[in-house]
Design an enzyme around this catalytic site. Structure first.
Site, mmCIF file in Angstrom:
data_model
loop_
_atom_site.group_PDB
_atom_site.id
_atom_site.type_symbol
_atom_site.label_atom_id
_atom_site.label_comp_id
_atom_site.label_asym_id
_atom_site.label_seq_id
_atom_site.Cartn_x
_atom_site.Cartn_y
_atom_site.Cartn_z
ATOM 1 C CG HIS A 187 -1.989 1.073 1.075
ATOM 2 N ND1 HIS A 187 -1.743 2.394 1.380
ATOM 3 C CD2 HIS A 187 -3.258 1.012 0.638
ATOM 4 C CE1 HIS A 187 -2.835 3.095 1.144
ATOM 5 N NE2 HIS A 187 -3.770 2.280 0.690
ATOM 6 C CD GLU A 197 -2.729 5.562 -1.062
ATOM 7 O OE1 GLU A 197 -2.632 5.960 0.099
ATOM 8 O OE2 GLU A 197 -3.779 5.113 -1.559
HETATM 9 CO CO CO Z 1 -5.605 2.808 -0.032
#
Ligand code: CO
Length: 286
Positions: free
Chosen positions: A172, A202
């Site tokens: 993630h 991210e």
């Molecule tokens: Co997310």
């Protein structure tokens, strides 16, 4: 903010205080906490965790909570009510649980994990309800967790690797300092084979960095799989989707042959065992 939360919790407990509790009766429970998913097909990963935890603790009642408000709202609109950690702990207190082992099903000790820890600590100081709580570590916490997960993956995927084929794990990623776990985990994988790479949606490393490495290592085929507990929205869309900005599309455009393994980590028993061992460590303290 703090005062607001305390006021809210007091309000919740005020409603419960009229209930007669049997004194001195120990009732232990387990609360499993995940970010959550709104993908029905991703639920099988959670079912697998539940099965493994129930096998380890057949006598102990189990409850679930999702930390993601967005996902809880989305599911509520579909008629599925899932509690937040604070709601779940308040309800467990109401149900007469005196001792609760809270287990984080997060991958790294990032923001979601830290917020959960704060909630658990807040409930330690409640005058009524649950008397004692423990808090279990996420999947990757210690050196040995990293080593262990790398070996689990290597046992599973070693046969997929060759000189020209590499495996890319999509994590993630986060702005939180615990993002360091992603490049660190790649180090552990690379102790076993250099053709394992970790990228994040991210955080760092980004896909560009991964592509640089793939090219430097003269890789032709890439096996993509999520480094996430479930194969939910990020895995289905950002990783394996047909949109032109998905990892699959970008890598194909770069000339790589792609194979997708659309399985959340919690679908693998050997991975779930790491979470269950963390639960066992904290449950002992209950
Ligand atoms: Co997310």
């Amino acid at each position: 903010m703090k005062i607001k939360i305390v006021a809210l919790l007091l309000a919740v407990f005020a409603g419960y205080s009229s209930n007669a509790h049997k004194e001195n009766e120990v009732k232990k429970g387990i609360l499993l906490v995940t970010f959550g998913t709104s993908y029905p097909e991703a639920q099988k990963a959670f079912k697998n965790i539940e099965k493994k935890v129930q096998q380890a603790y057949p006598e102990i009642p189990l409850r679930w909570a999702y930390t993601s408000k967005i996902i809880r709202k989305k599911l509520a609109r579909q008629g599925q009510i899932i509690n937040s950690p604070a709601e779940a702990l308040a309800k467990m207190g109401e149900e007469g649980f005196t001792h609760v082992a809270v287990q984080s099903l997060h991958v790294i000790p990032g923001e979601e994990y830290e917020n959960l820890e704060k909630t658990v600590n807040a409930f330690q100081h409640m005058p009524k309800g649950v008397q004692k709580l423990t808090f279990g570590k996420p999947l990757l916490y210690s050196h040995s967790d990293n080593e262990r997960l790398a070996v689990v993956f290597h046992d599973k995927f070693e046969n997929k690797l060759s000189k020209k084929s590499a495996m890319v794990f999509m994590g993630h990623g986060t702005h939180h300092q615990a993002n360091i776990y992603y490049p660190a985990f790649q180090y552990y994988l690379n102790e076993l084979n250099k053709n394992y790479l970790v990228g994040t949606v991210e955080g760092f490393p980004e896909l560009d960095k991964v592509i640089e490495k793939l090219k430097a290592q003269k890789i032709e085929k890439v096996i993509l799989t999520p480094l996430m507990s479930v194969a939910g929205d990020h895995a289905q869309n950002d990783m394996a989707g047909d949109e032109e900005d998905s990892w699959k599309s970008i890598l194909e455009k770069e000339g790589f042959e792609i194979e997708i393994i659309l399985k959340g980590m919690a679908e693998y028993d050997e991975v779930v065992d790491i979470w269950v061992d963390h639960l066992t460590n904290s449950f002992k303290e209950l």
